[in-house]
Every structure is written in C-alpha cells, then in structure tokens.
Design a protein around this motif. Sequence first.
Motif, PDB file in Angstrom:
ATOM      1  N   GLU A 110      -3.174  16.789 -34.588  1.00  0.00           N
ATOM      2  CA  GLU A 110      -1.947  15.998 -34.597  1.00  0.00           C
ATOM      3  C   GLU A 110      -1.957  14.981 -35.740  1.00  0.00           C
ATOM      4  O   GLU A 110      -0.939  14.772 -36.423  1.00  0.00           O
ATOM      5  CB  GLU A 110      -1.787  15.288 -33.254  1.00  0.00           C
ATOM      6  N   LEU A 111      -3.096  14.335 -35.950  1.00  0.00           N
ATOM      7  CA  LEU A 111      -3.196  13.387 -37.064  1.00  0.00           C
ATOM      8  C   LEU A 111      -3.039  14.086 -38.394  1.00  0.00           C
ATOM      9  O   LEU A 111      -2.433  13.549 -39.336  1.00  0.00           O
ATOM     10  CB  LEU A 111      -4.528  12.646 -36.994  1.00  0.00           C
ATOM     11  N   GLN A 112      -3.623  15.275 -38.498  1.00  0.00           N
ATOM     12  CA  GLN A 112      -3.501  16.018 -39.759  1.00  0.00           C
ATOM     13  C   GLN A 112      -2.039  16.383 -40.037  1.00  0.00           C
ATOM     14  O   GLN A 112      -1.568  16.300 -41.169  1.00  0.00           O
ATOM     15  CB  GLN A 112      -4.368  17.280 -39.700  1.00  0.00           C
ATOM     16  N   ASP A 113      -1.356  16.800 -38.954  1.00  0.00           N
ATOM     17  CA  ASP A 113       0.052  17.160 -39.140  1.00  0.00           C
ATOM     18  C   ASP A 113       0.912  15.930 -39.484  1.00  0.00           C
ATOM     19  O   ASP A 113       1.869  16.022 -40.245  1.00  0.00           O
ATOM     20  CB  ASP A 113       0.588  17.817 -37.872  1.00  0.00           C
ATOM     21  N   GLY A 138      -0.738  14.234 -43.082  1.00  0.00           N
ATOM     22  CA  GLY A 138      -1.215  15.168 -44.095  1.00  0.00           C
ATOM     23  C   GLY A 138      -0.843  14.757 -45.501  1.00  0.00           C
ATOM     24  O   GLY A 138      -1.477  15.193 -46.467  1.00  0.00           O
ATOM     25  N   HIS A 139       0.201  13.892 -45.677  1.00  0.00           N
ATOM     26  CA  HIS A 139       0.580  13.487 -47.020  1.00  0.00           C
ATOM     27  C   HIS A 139      -0.389  12.494 -47.622  1.00  0.00           C
ATOM     28  O   HIS A 139      -0.430  12.307 -48.830  1.00  0.00           O
ATOM     29  CB  HIS A 139       1.989  12.851 -46.976  1.00  0.00           C
ATOM     30  N   ASP A 140      -1.157  11.807 -46.767  1.00  0.00           N
ATOM     31  CA  ASP A 140      -2.159  10.849 -47.250  1.00  0.00           C
ATOM     32  C   ASP A 140      -3.452  11.613 -47.492  1.00  0.00           C
ATOM     33  O   ASP A 140      -4.174  11.985 -46.554  1.00  0.00           O
ATOM     34  CB  ASP A 140      -2.367   9.747 -46.216  1.00  0.00           C
ATOM     35  N   GLU A 141      -3.737  11.843 -48.786  1.00  0.00           N
ATOM     36  CA  GLU A 141      -4.882  12.689 -49.113  1.00  0.00           C
ATOM     37  C   GLU A 141      -6.199  12.055 -48.712  1.00  0.00           C
ATOM     38  O   GLU A 141      -7.116  12.732 -48.232  1.00  0.00           O
ATOM     39  CB  GLU A 141      -4.880  12.975 -50.614  1.00  0.00           C
ATOM     40  N   ARG A 178     -10.738  12.240 -44.751  1.00  0.00           N
ATOM     41  CA  ARG A 178     -11.604  11.679 -43.712  1.00  0.00           C
ATOM     42  C   ARG A 178     -11.366  12.383 -42.366  1.00  0.00           C
ATOM     43  O   ARG A 178     -12.297  12.553 -41.569  1.00  0.00           O
ATOM     44  CB  ARG A 178     -11.323  10.197 -43.573  1.00  0.00           C
ATOM     45  N   LEU A 179     -10.136  12.750 -42.124  1.00  0.00           N
ATOM     46  CA  LEU A 179      -9.873  13.504 -40.893  1.00  0.00           C
ATOM     47  C   LEU A 179     -10.612  14.842 -40.894  1.00  0.00           C
ATOM     48  O   LEU A 179     -11.163  15.276 -39.862  1.00  0.00           O
ATOM     49  CB  LEU A 179      -8.364  13.735 -40.739  1.00  0.00           C
ATOM     50  N   PRO A 195      -6.247  24.464 -60.941  1.00  0.00           N
ATOM     51  CA  PRO A 195      -6.401  23.401 -59.955  1.00  0.00           C
ATOM     52  C   PRO A 195      -6.544  22.050 -60.608  1.00  0.00           C
ATOM     53  O   PRO A 195      -7.070  21.930 -61.699  1.00  0.00           O
ATOM     54  CB  PRO A 195      -7.672  23.796 -59.216  1.00  0.00           C
ATOM     55  N   GLY A 196      -6.041  21.027 -59.938  1.00  0.00           N
ATOM     56  CA  GLY A 196      -6.168  19.660 -60.387  1.00  0.00           C
ATOM     57  C   GLY A 196      -7.106  18.887 -59.521  1.00  0.00           C
ATOM     58  O   GLY A 196      -7.829  19.438 -58.703  1.00  0.00           O
ATOM     59  N   PRO A 197      -7.097  17.544 -59.647  1.00  0.00           N
ATOM     60  CA  PRO A 197      -7.999  16.714 -58.832  1.00  0.00           C
ATOM     61  C   PRO A 197      -7.727  16.857 -57.370  1.00  0.00           C
ATOM     62  O   PRO A 197      -8.649  16.856 -56.563  1.00  0.00           O
ATOM     63  CB  PRO A 197      -7.705  15.283 -59.323  1.00  0.00           C
ATOM     64  N   LEU A 198      -6.461  16.978 -56.981  1.00  0.00           N
ATOM     65  CA  LEU A 198      -6.174  17.107 -55.558  1.00  0.00           C
ATOM     66  C   LEU A 198      -6.659  18.452 -55.023  1.00  0.00           C
ATOM     67  O   LEU A 198      -7.009  18.557 -53.849  1.00  0.00           O
ATOM     68  CB  LEU A 198      -4.667  16.953 -55.326  1.00  0.00           C
ATOM     69  N   ASP A 199      -6.677  19.443 -55.901  1.00  0.00           N
ATOM     70  CA  ASP A 199      -7.129  20.769 -55.440  1.00  0.00           C
ATOM     71  C   ASP A 199      -8.569  20.713 -54.949  1.00  0.00           C
ATOM     72  O   ASP A 199      -8.956  21.397 -54.016  1.00  0.00           O
ATOM     73  CB  ASP A 199      -7.002  21.780 -56.591  1.00  0.00           C
ATOM     74  N   GLU A 200      -9.401  19.927 -55.650  1.00  0.00           N
ATOM     75  CA  GLU A 200     -10.800  19.841 -55.226  1.00  0.00           C
ATOM     76  C   GLU A 200     -10.890  19.285 -53.827  1.00  0.00           C
ATOM     77  O   GLU A 200     -11.642  19.771 -52.993  1.00  0.00           O
ATOM     78  CB  GLU A 200     -11.557  18.944 -56.206  1.00  0.00           C
ATOM     79  N   ARG A 201     -10.099  18.240 -53.527  1.00  0.00           N
ATOM     80  CA  ARG A 201     -10.146  17.621 -52.211  1.00  0.00           C
ATOM     81  C   ARG A 201      -9.558  18.574 -51.183  1.00  0.00           C
ATOM     82  O   ARG A 201     -10.054  18.657 -50.057  1.00  0.00           O
ATOM     83  CB  ARG A 201      -9.375  16.309 -52.228  1.00  0.00           C
ATOM     84  N   ARG A 202      -8.495  19.279 -51.535  1.00  0.00           N
ATOM     85  CA  ARG A 202      -7.932  20.221 -50.576  1.00  0.00           C
ATOM     86  C   ARG A 202      -8.904  21.368 -50.317  1.00  0.00           C
ATOM     87  O   ARG A 202      -8.961  21.899 -49.217  1.00  0.00           O
ATOM     88  CB  ARG A 202      -6.598  20.772 -51.085  1.00  0.00           C
ATOM     89  N   SER A 203      -9.684  21.770 -51.345  1.00  0.00           N
ATOM     90  CA  SER A 203     -10.659  22.830 -51.107  1.00  0.00           C
ATOM     91  C   SER A 203     -11.683  22.378 -50.082  1.00  0.00           C
ATOM     92  O   SER A 203     -12.117  23.145 -49.236  1.00  0.00           O
ATOM     93  CB  SER A 203     -11.353  23.222 -52.420  1.00  0.00           C
TER      94      SER A 203
END
Length: 775
Positions: free
Chosen positions: A453-456, A459-462, A467-468, A668-676
């Motif tokens: 639920e928190l992720q949903d 989710g916009h806060d990277e 941390r989630l 991929p950009g910087p956010l891609d690494e975190r999303r990976s």
Amino acid sequence: MSPIEPEGTGGQSPTRRRRTLRLRTLLIWLAIVPILAMSTQVVMTAQPLMHQSEQLRADVAVGKRIDVPLTRLMAKVQAERTMTATWWAGGSVSEKELRERRAATDRAADEFRRAADGALAATGREDGHYVAELKHGLADLAAFRERADARSGDADRTIGYYSDLVDHIIRVYQNEFSHAEDAELIQESGVVVTVFTVSEMVARETTILAMAGPSRRLSPSGFAEFVNSVGSQRYQYDEWVAPYLTAEDKAAYDQVFASDGWKTKVRIEDAVISDHQNIASGIKLPKEADAWRAAYDKFAARVAALDAEQGRALLVRADAKATQLENEVVWLIVGNGAAVLAVAAVIVLTTRSVLRRLHGLHQRTVAMAEDTLPDVVARLQRGQPVDDDALPAVSGDQDEVGRISDAFARVVSVSVDGHARLAAERQGFGMFAAGIASRTGNLVSRQLTLTDELQDTFGHDEELLARLMRSDQLTVGMRRQIENLLILAGGEIPDPHTEPMRVADLLREAAAEVEDFRRIERQALDEISVVPRVISEISHLLAELLDNATRFSPPQSKVVVRAELVTDGLLVDIEDRGPRVTAATYEEMNGRLHSAPPYSVLAENAHRLGLFVVGHIAEQLGATVTLRRSVYGGTSAVVILPEELLVPTESVRAGKEAPRAATPAPAPGPLDERRSELVLHAKTGAAGPRTPERSLKRPVRSKPPVPSVTRDGDAKPALPERVPQAHIAEQLRAPHVPKTAVHQDAATPEEVADAWADYEHGTQTVEEELRQEQP
C-alpha cells in the motif's frame, strides 16, 4: 556423513561369530569336564583291579606249573626224612631202599627246579625269596646225606635239615598268594597252608617215632617235639581248617578220620603221651608205638591227595577270581561308557537345545534391532500407529534363556514407549511451532500488505520507495525464516502456480530473495521448465543455498549459479568463493542434508538450520543436494532435480504464445539504477504460460504492470507488481483483495521477461560506467 549400515541378519559379523564360538567352546568344555571326571574315576578304579587280576593270573600260572612238582617234592622229602631217621636208628632199611628213596627225591627236586624256572620265565618275575631258599636248601642235600650215611654229628640236626626243607616248601605255598588284595582268597590260601602244615606235623610224628628205633627210646627233646606235633596238628585242624572247608571237602577229610588207620594213629598218639616211661637214657615208648608205621601208610596217601586237591582248588578259585576282576573291569568300562554316552547325549541335547534357543533369540534380537524396531520408531515419528503383534511379548519362561528373552521384550517395550512419548512430544512441538509460525506469518503478511500500500501510495517518491523496497527485502528474509520453521515443524509450502516456469525465471526468482542479490550471476536454460506444483519448494531450496553462499563468501566475490540438463535430470550448481572447508566438515554438512535431525540436533545447530531445511525439501522433491569443494577453493552446492519435475518449454508455449512486439532497450539513467534495485527484490508474475514469481510468493495480479516512464519520457518495460500472499503457506495466508482492478496488457509474459532482462543488462552496464567515472 555416510550412514553406517547395520549388520544384516543373513550373516554373522566376526564379533558375533567369535561370541558364538566362545559359547560353543564353553558348552563343549562343560560336557568334557564331567566325562573326564568319570573317565578318570574309572581309570583309577579299573587300574588296581587290572593290576590285581594280572598278579592273580601270574600267581595262577606259576602255581599251575610248580604245584604238582612242589607237592611231589614235599612228599619225597618227608619220605626220605623218615627213612633216614629209620636208618640212623638202626631200623630195618637197606642201603638199596635208601638209595632209591634218595633218587626219587632228586628227581622231584629237578622237576621242581625246571618248573619253577619255566614259570618265572613265562611270567617275567624274578626268583622269589622262598623259592630261592628252597633251591639253596636242596643244594645242601648231598652233604647231609653223607652225614646220615656216616652217622656223624647230631641226628636231630640231620633230621632237622629235612624238616627245614619241608618248611621252605610250605612257605612257598604260603607266599604264593600273599600279595593278593582279596580277603577271601587270602583266607582260602591260609587254609591250604594250614592243611599242609597239619600233614607235616603228622609226618614229623612218624619221623620221631622212627628215631626211637627197635628199642622204642626217645630223647626228652624228641618226645617234647612229638607232643608238640600232636597238639599242633589237632589244634590247627580243629580251629583253622575244619571251619573253613567246604561241606564236600570236610566230608572227605571226615572219611579219612573215620578210617581204621587214622583211629589207630590217634590211639597210638594218646598212648605215647599217656603211657610213656621216663628212664635214665630218655623216654621209653609203649608197645603200641610199633603199630604206627602200618597205620600211617593206610591214610598218608589219602591225606596227601586231599591236600593236593586243596592246592589245586585254590588255583582254580584264584583263576576264577582273576576272571571276576577282569569282568568287573569290563563291566566298569562298559558301564562308564554307557554313562558317558548318556551324559554326552544329555549334554548334546541340552547344548543343542540351548544353542537353538540362543540362536533363535539372537535372530529375533537382530531382526528386532535392525528391522522391526527402526520401522516402529520411523512409524512413530511419522505419527502412524504401531501393531503390538510386531513387538516381542513376555513369555514367562523361568529358564535362563526365557528370562533373557523376557528381559529383551521388556527393554523393547520400554524403548518403544519412550519413542512413542518422544514422537508425541515432537508432534506436539511441531503443532506448537506451526501455530507460532502461523501467527508470525500473519503479521509478516500484514507487513507486506502495508508495504504494498505504501509503495502504491508513495511510489513517486524515489528515495522513500527505495527504503520501502529495502524494508520489503528484509521482510522477505523474515518470511523465509518463518517458512523454514514451518518446514522443520512438519508443514509444507503449498504452491499456487498453475503453469510451468522456465528455469531461468526460477533462478531469477530464487536470487531475488537473497539480500545481497547483486553478487549472484545466473546461467540458465530457457528450453526447460519446472512443473507448477514444485516451483515454490525449488525456489525456497535454491534461495537458502544462494543466501548461504553470499553470506559465507567475500563481499566483493561473485556467486555463480548454473543450470543444465544431465542424465538424471536438471543439475543446478551454486558456486562461491568462500573459505576453504575440510573434508570432515563437508561430510558433516552432507549428513545434515541427507537425514532428518531430531530436535536436540536442531537446538545444537540453530545457526545452521538452512541445511536441514534444504535437506527436508530435497527429500520431498526426490532431489539430491551435495556440498563439495569448488575448483576455485570455495564451496559448490550441487542440486540434481529428477527429470519427472521437468517439462520442455516449447511444449508449454505451443498454441499460447502471441506475436512478440519489439521493445527497444532505452539508455538507463540514475533513476534506472534505483528502480533496478527495487525490482530486483521482486519477482515477475503473469498469467501466461511462463509465470515468474517474486520472493513474497504471492499470486500476481490479473493484469501485468503498466510500463514505467523515465524522466526523459522514454518508455521502459513494464515492471511486474507484487501481489501479497502469493505462495505463503495456507495457514499463513490472510485475505487480501486488490484495491484496484488493472486491465490486461497486450504484451505476453515472454516479452515482458525478455524486455526486463535487457533492461537489467543495461542497468548493470551503467553501474559499471559510473564506478569507472568516480575519482
């Protein structure tokens, strides 16, 4: 650790054979000892009897050879003594008659010598003392004859020489059976000697009266000897002969005593004793003395015959006694042999019975210890009932073997009761642990639901999303430990999958559950898939091995997991660069993998429960897991899944795969690494023929996730969303209803998985470039 195989019941181990041999040797000695004791007693009893029999046989042999010559010699010596006395007194004896009498004595003496020498040679004896004395006395016979012819010297001395010869002859008879140990035979021998002594006393009376000559005058010494002879022969016969004669022998002697000659002899003896006259020159005998010679000749031959018959009868009785002794020895040996055979038969039967019962007890004991009891314990541990007929019962036998059997039955009963209590305690503890795991699992499920639920929502806060996802990763680890507890408590992990899963996706799913997943390098096959019912169990098994490999290897090293087909099925090799492990440690760890441990072992190895969990899952799957040293110095965990758990991937795809849409791989950009990092903690899932699963093991939502959008507006592959409680055990599940419904995407699961693989490869490339650019 290799299990120790028990000794089979079909053969005996060297230790058991030695014990059986020692038991049989002991029983044989128990049989031999009484037999030896009985045999020794028989030998000690039979040896004296045989010796006595041999002595009697020798005495009889000697007696038969010398009895007649000795009796004849005694009669000839007595006759020559009487004739010599008559000659010396001037009686009516011619020289011719004297020479003929002496010649007869010499022939009898020669016959005796030959008989005695032959008997002693035949029996192997040495010359007896009395026989030697007799021979020595006979050697002086010629000298005393010369004195008699010349009438030189004392007449009493010359006549006494002949009397000494007769005494030697009687002593030969007396010594003939003197060493016999039979009292009856000794007594009979004494009677025979006394009979000869009585006859000698009568013969001496004849000689004394002959010494009186025609003048009927005796010296006082001669008269005294006559009186002593009369008294001696009468007393000895009445006291030592008559009471011991047989009725037949006594009747024969009574006939002699009733004859006229013997009556005349008695009357003359009485007259000489009562009617003699003492004169200046000696003793004057009465007129009746002249009739002595005629009366003596009437009974002398008959008395000599009776005396000889007594001697022969003694030899017969001695021979019969020797035969009796031999028969006693024979019967003793036969009786002992029969007794020995009886004892041996009893001992053999008893020994065979004891050995048979002991052998049966041994077989029952071995069968109980090696087959029945382990099966009973295994059934108790599985919670199955036990048939009481399979256990030994107390028979109540009072012998030693029966007591041992009953004691063993009681030991088995106590052991089974103890294992039954332990199994009940284990089952109760398993239920208790399962209850704890269920409650804890519900909390973890609620935590995962809250994370979703928190992720949903955020989710916009990277940064918060990262941390989630970190919290989600730790919760997944907790979730796996709870499932481990459930597995060790006897539960199972239900699998909600309905479609097979590619091996590559299965390895990716297992790696996603590991905290340090970035160090895992996968090499898998796409053409092989795993059947749905075991996907969760295999994923859990591989996750435990991967987690163990990452925790016990250097942080900078890689953990490589490979999957390839082999003859026995699918081989999955997990190789790390951990520290060197000894062969004994590998043996110990493999032992934990191949045997279900009791709770005591689990308590001692609480820090290594993963190995027990892996072993338990492998046993359920029919797989084998082996730890060994890697060629790189670390540890290699080899998992072989049986081929019945595999299906070809192409057969799954047939008729279900839609045309794939080409999806370019964006930069991929910087956010891609975190999303990976966020997505690598999750597992993809779809309702297609190939359903990747995330570490939370919850069924995926009906709609695949919508592709994400980067800062630059580039389209990225759709990231699968996690659905709570997909693969949790039934008792750990909590109801979860998706909040929003998502429409089905046009992309197939294969296209999503391939696009995600390309995206992950690009992410890793960016990470390496960033590390190289850092100063």
